[in-house]
Design a protein around this motif. Structure first.
Motif, PDB file in Angstrom:
ATOM      1  N   ALA A 116       0.866  -1.684   0.287  1.00  0.00           N
ATOM      2  CA  ALA A 116      -0.454   0.585   0.324  1.00  0.00           C
ATOM      3  C   ALA A 116       0.874   1.346  -0.062  1.00  0.00           C
ATOM      4  N   GLY A 159       0.006   4.453   0.312  1.00  0.00           N
ATOM      5  CA  GLY A 159      -1.084   6.061   1.280  1.00  0.00           C
ATOM      6  C   GLY A 159       0.137   6.199   1.928  1.00  0.00           C
ATOM      7  N   GLU A 219      -4.645  13.194   0.238  1.00  0.00           N
ATOM      8  CA  GLU A 219      -5.800  12.342  -0.899  1.00  0.00           C
ATOM      9  C   GLU A 219      -6.395  13.690  -1.607  1.00  0.00           C
ATOM     10  N   GLU A 237     -12.183  12.646  -5.832  1.00  0.00           N
ATOM     11  CA  GLU A 237     -12.557  11.395  -4.830  1.00  0.00           C
ATOM     12  C   GLU A 237     -12.534   9.726  -6.099  1.00  0.00           C
ATOM     13  N   ILE A 249      -9.635   7.556  -6.583  1.00  0.00           N
ATOM     14  CA  ILE A 249      -8.442   7.437  -5.119  1.00  0.00           C
ATOM     15  C   ILE A 249      -9.283   6.550  -4.480  1.00  0.00           C
ATOM     16  N   GLU A 250     -10.353   6.104  -4.845  1.00  0.00           N
ATOM     17  CA  GLU A 250     -11.424   5.010  -4.062  1.00  0.00           C
ATOM     18  C   GLU A 250     -11.385   3.950  -4.506  1.00  0.00           C
ATOM     19  N   PHE A 274      -8.844   2.694  -5.770  1.00  0.00           N
ATOM     20  CA  PHE A 274      -7.572   2.247  -5.861  1.00  0.00           C
ATOM     21  C   PHE A 274      -6.950   1.642  -4.398  1.00  0.00           C
ATOM     22  N   ARG A 275      -8.702   1.663  -4.065  1.00  0.00           N
ATOM     23  CA  ARG A 275      -8.303   1.184  -2.559  1.00  0.00           C
ATOM     24  C   ARG A 275      -9.144  -0.073  -2.087  1.00  0.00           C
ATOM     25  N   LEU A 308      -4.962   2.683   0.549  1.00  0.00           N
ATOM     26  CA  LEU A 308      -4.753   3.707  -0.989  1.00  0.00           C
ATOM     27  C   LEU A 308      -3.194   1.557  -1.284  1.00  0.00           C
ATOM     28  N   ALA A 319      -1.077   5.155  -6.270  1.00  0.00           N
ATOM     29  CA  ALA A 319      -1.821   6.087  -6.889  1.00  0.00           C
ATOM     30  C   ALA A 319      -2.290   6.338  -7.999  1.00  0.00           C
ATOM     31  N   CYS A 360       1.538   1.829  -9.673  1.00  0.00           N
ATOM     32  CA  CYS A 360       1.725   0.774  -7.687  1.00  0.00           C
ATOM     33  C   CYS A 360       3.032   0.390  -7.471  1.00  0.00           C
TER      34      CYS A 360
END
Lengths: 443, 249
Positions: free
Chosen positions: A106, A108, A118, A123, A126-127, A129-130, A135, A138, A309
Motif C-alpha cells: 500500500a 498511501g 488525497e 475522489e 482514489i477510491e 485504488f483503495r 490506498l 497512486a 503501484c
C-alpha cells in the motif's frame, strides 16, 4: 568445423554473460514498467529524466511495453517467478489480482509522509485504488467514457450539436438522422454511432437507467443485469443495432475497427475514453469534439483510471516511493498530461491550461472534468478481469445476433433477448464471484 | 522433370499470398513515413538487436539440429524409435504451457533481462520440427558411404560435415530459412525477457508503432516493410541452395 562451433558457443556465452552483468548493474536502479504507444513512452522517458535531475544519485530503469495485455503478460510471468518491477502502472480493473495475492505494498501511508494529500486528487480515482481501507496505488489519471462526434457531419446533415445535458433519446435521434446511404447504392455507408459491445462500454447505460451491474461494488457476489432497470438499458443498447441499425453491423464491425471508422468519417459518433484524443489530434482534416455520456434517467459514466503501484519486493523501496511521489506530483502529472492522452488525477493539473489547452482539440475538454462527479466504477476484485473477458464474448454475440421478428420488439420492454443474455452473464460470472469469497483464495 | 500442375498452382498461390502483403506495405507507405518510423521508435537499434540475435542463434540452431538429426539417423532402430517419439511429443507441447516454467527457470539463473533466453532454444536446435526435417533428409545418406568413411578413419563430426551435409543442402537451407524467420520474427520471448528499450527487437518496435492509432497507416506500413525486407532478402538469397543437392565447391 568443431573449432568453428566451439567459437560460436563461446561467443554467445560471453556475450550473454556481458549483457547479464549490465543488467545486474541496472537492477540497482528503480525499475518502472509502463505500457503505452511511442508518444506515451516518450513522455515516461521525460518523466524519468526529470525525476533523475531532481533526485541526484537515484536512477530509474524504464521498462516500456506496448499494449496493456502484453504489459499484463509480462507482469504475470515476472510475479509467477517471484520477481517483477519495483513500480508499475496498472488499471484499477486489473490491480485486484496483484493486490489480493499480496504482491503490492500500500502506497498511501508512505506517500503521505512525502506530502501526498488525497484531497488533491479526484475522489473516484482514489477510491478505485483503495482496498480494505488502504490506498494501494497512486492514481495517475481519471478518464471517462464520452461521445466523440464529427462536427462536420452534424452540420452537413443539419443535426444540432449535443447539449451538455443531452438525453439518450436526443442521442438516439441524432444517430438515426446521421445514419445514411450517402451514395444511394442501397447500402448504409455512414453510421450514426459506433459502440463496442463490451461490459465496460455498456455499464454506463445500465447505471444511467438506474440499474447496476453487481449487487455490491466492493464485495460483489452476483451480477444484477437481470433486474428491470438493467434490462431496460440492455434493450435500448441492443435496439441501436437490431431495431434502428444505427451502428455498424457485425460484418462491418469485424472488417474495420471503430476508431478507424470514426477517424475516416464513416461513423458520426463514437463512445471512447480520453486515450483516443491524441489519435484524432493527428487528423488535421477532421472537425470533431466531445460530448458527455447521454442521460437515460441520471447522469453517469464509467471510470477509466490507471495508477502507479509499488511491488512488495521492491529492491529500492524508498527511491521507488520517491519516484511515485514525483510522478503524481505537479511536475510528473504535467509531463504526462501534455501527451493529451490522459485526464490527470491531480485536480490542480486537470484544471490548468496543461489539460484545458484552448488551442488544442477537443474544444469541450471540460466535458471530461464535468463527468468526474458522476463516475461509477466496476469492482476491483481479483476475478473481475476474467469476468469481463467472459462477459464481453457473450455481449458481442448478443449485440450482433439478428433479432427474432425484427421490428416487432419494444425496446422499452427490455426484450426477452436481453434477459437471456443477462442470465448467461450471471451464470458465467457466478463461479468466479463465489471462488472469490472462499477463504482459501484470500491472501 | 516438370512439376505437376497442382503443385505449381499451389506454389504460385502461396507466393502470391506472401507477396501481396509486402506489396501492400510498399503501396501504403510514403517516403517520409520511413524517416518518421526511425524517429518514432528506436528502430535502427532494434534492427541491429534482431540481426545479432539471428547471427548468433540461427547458425547455432542449425548446427545443433543437424548434428542431433545425424546422430538420430545413425542410431540403432530401437533407440531411434524412442528418440523420435520423444521429439514428436515435445513438438506437441503448446508454448503457453511452458511459458511460465521457462520464465521461472531463466529467472532462477539470472538470465531474465539478458538475451540468453532468446538464444537458449538454439542449443536444442530451435524447434523439434527442425530436427525432424533434417532427420528425414539425413537418413537418406547412403550407409555405405558412412561406413567407408569410418573405415578411412574419419570421425563422426567430420563425416557429418564432409559427407552428410553436402548431400542434404536443400533441407539445411530450408531449415536455415525457417530458423531465421523464427528468430527474426520472435515476439513473445523478447517481450517477456527483455526489459531495456535499447535491447528490444524489431517485432516489438512494429508492435509499438501499431499502437500509434488508426490514422498512422503509412507509418505502420513503412515500419512493417523495413522490418520485413531483411528477412525477405536473406531468404531470397538462400533459395538457390534449395536446389543442386550434390553441388560442391
Amino acid at each position: 568445423m568443431i573449432r568453428l562451433l566451439t567459437l560460436a558457443v563461446c561467443f554467445c556465452v560471453v556475450l550473454a554473460a556481458a549483457c547479464g552483468r549490465e543488467d545486474r548493474a541496472a537492477n540497482r536502479a528503480v525499475s518502472l514498467q509502463v505500457f503505452g504507444d511511442p508518444a506515451e513512452i516518450a513522455a515516461y522517458r521525460e518523466l524519468v529524466a526529470a525525476f533523475e535531475a531532481e533526485h541526484p544519485g537515484q536512477r530509474v530503469s524504464l521498462i516500456p511495453v506496448g499494449k496493456q495485455s502484453d504489459h499484463m503478460a509480462k507482469l504475470s510471468a515476472a510475479y509467477a517467478s517471484g520477481s517483477g518491477p519495483d513500480v508499475f502502472v496498472l488499471n484499477f480493473r486489473r490491480f485486484g489480482q496483484f493486490a489480493e495475492r499480496g504482491a503490492l505494498e500500500a502506497v498511501g501511508p508512505a506517500l503521505a509522509s512525502r506530502g501526498y494529500a488525497e484531497q488533491d486528487y479526484y475522489e473516484p480515482a482514489i477510491e478505485a485504488f483503495r482496498m480494505n481501507g488502504a490506498l494501494m496505488c497512486a492514481p495517475q489519471n481519471v478518464s471517462s467514457l464520452v461521445v466523440y462526434y464529427n462536427r462536420a457531419l452534424f452540420r452537413q446533415f443539419e443535426v444540432p450539436y449535443p447539449s451538455p445535458n443531452w438525453t439518450f433519446f436526443e442521442f438516439f435521434n441524432a444517430a438515426r438522422k446521421l445514419t445514411r446511404d450517402t451514395d444511394r447504392d442501397g447500402a448504409i455507408d455512414l453510421y450514426g454511432v459506433a459502440l463496442e459491445p463490451l461490459l465496460i462500454r455498456i455499464a454506463p447505460f445500465i447505471w444511467s437507467a438506474g440499474g447496476d451491474i453487481v449487487n455490491d461494488v466492493t464485495r460483489p457476489t452476483m451480477l444484477t443485469l437481470d433486474r428491470p432497470d438493467a434490462l431496460r438499458a440492455l434493450g435500448l443498447v441492443r435496439s441501436l443495432n437490431s431495431l434502428q441499425g444505427v451502428v455498424p453491423p457485425l460484418a462491418a464491425h469485424q472488417a474495420e475497427d471503430e476508431d478507424s471508422r470514426f477517424a475516416r468519417g464513416g461513423v458520426a459518433m463514437l463512445f471512447q475514453s480520453r486515450r483516443f484524443t491524441t489519435t484524432l489530434r493527428a487528423r488535421k482534416d477532421l472537425d470533431w469534439d466531445v460530448a458527455p455520456f447521454p442521460v437515460l434517467r441520471k447522469s453517469e459514466s464509467a471510470l477509466h483510471a490507471d495508477g502507479y503501484c509499488l511491488s512488495k519486493n521492491a529492491g529500492n523501496r524508498e527511491a521507488a516511493l520517491d519516484l511515485i511521489s514525483f510522478a503524481v506530483g505537479d511536475k510528473g502529472q504535467s509531463i504526462l498530461a501534455r501527451t493529451g492522452r490522459l485526464v490527470p488525477a491531480r485536480k490542480s493539473i486537470a484544471n490548468s491550461p496543461v489539460f484545458l489547452d484552448p488551442t488544442q482539440a477537443p474544444a469541450s475538454a471540460q466535458v471530461f472534468l464535468d463527468a468526474i462527479p458522476h463516475l461509477r466504477r466496476t469492482p476491483n476484485i481479483a476475478a473481475w478481469h476474467e469476468i469481463e473477458t467472459r462477459a464481453d464474448t457473450i455481449l458481442e454475440e448478443w449485440f450482433f445476433e439478428p433479432p427474432v421478428g425484427a421490428g416487432m420488439v419494444d425496446p422499452d420492454a427490455g426484450g426477452g433477448e436481453g434477459l437471456s443474455a443477462a442470465i448467461q452473464l450471471r451464470d458465467a460470472a457466478q463461479p468466479l464471484l463465489l471462488r472469490q469469497l472462499k477463504p482459501d483464495t484470500q491472501p | 522433370m516438370a512439376a505437376p500442375q497442382p503443385a505449381v498452382a499451389g506454389s504460385v498461390l502461396a507466393a502470391a499470398l506472401f507477396a501481396l502483403p509486402v506489396a501492400l506495405m510498399l503501396v501504403q507507405s510514403t517516403p517520409s513515413a520511413y524517416a518518421q518510423a526511425f524517429a518514432a521508435v528506436p528502430l535502427a537499434r532494434a534492427l541491429l538487436n534482431s540481426a545479432w540475435i539471428c547471427a548468433a542463434g540461427v547458425p547455432l540452431a542449425l548446427a545443433v539440429a543437424s548434428t542431433a538429426a545425424f546422430g538420430l539417423a545413425q542410431a540403432a532402430p530401437a533407440v531411434r524409435g524412442r528418440l523420435l517419439l520423444a521429439l514428436l511429443l515435445s513438438s506437441s507441447i503448446p508454448l503457453t504451457a511452458v511459458l511460465v516454467p521457462r520464465f521461472v527457470l531463466f529467472d532462477a539463473i539470472g538470465a531474465v533481462g539478458t538475451p540468453v533466453p532468446l538464444l537458449a532454444p538454439a542449443l536444442i536446435g530451435g524447434t523439434p520440427l527442425s530436427c525432424l526435417l533434417l532427420f528425414a533428409a539425413l537418413r537418406r545418406v547412403p550407409r555405405d558411404q558412412i561406413d567407408a568413411a569410418r573405415m578411412e578413419g574419419l570421425g563422426w563430426l567430420a563425416i557429418w560435415w564432409h559427407i552428410a551435409v553436402p548431400q542434404t543442402r536443400p533441407t539445411h537451407a530450408a531449415v536455415l530459412m525457417l530458423s531465421l524467420v523464427g528468430f527474426w520474427g520472435a515476439f513473445l520471448e523478447p517481450l517477456l525477457y527483455l526489459h531495456q528499450e535499447h535491447e528490444l527487437t524489431a517485432p516489438l518496435m512494429l508492435h509499438a508503432v501499431s499502437l500509434l492509432g488508426s490514422t498512422q497507416w503509412p507509418l505502420l506500413m513503412a515500419t512493417a516493410f523495413t522490418i520485413t525486407l531483411p528477412a525477405v532478402l536473406i531468404v531470397g538469397a538462400l533459395t538457390s541452395f534449395l536446389h543442386h543437392p550434390f553441388k560442391t565447391r
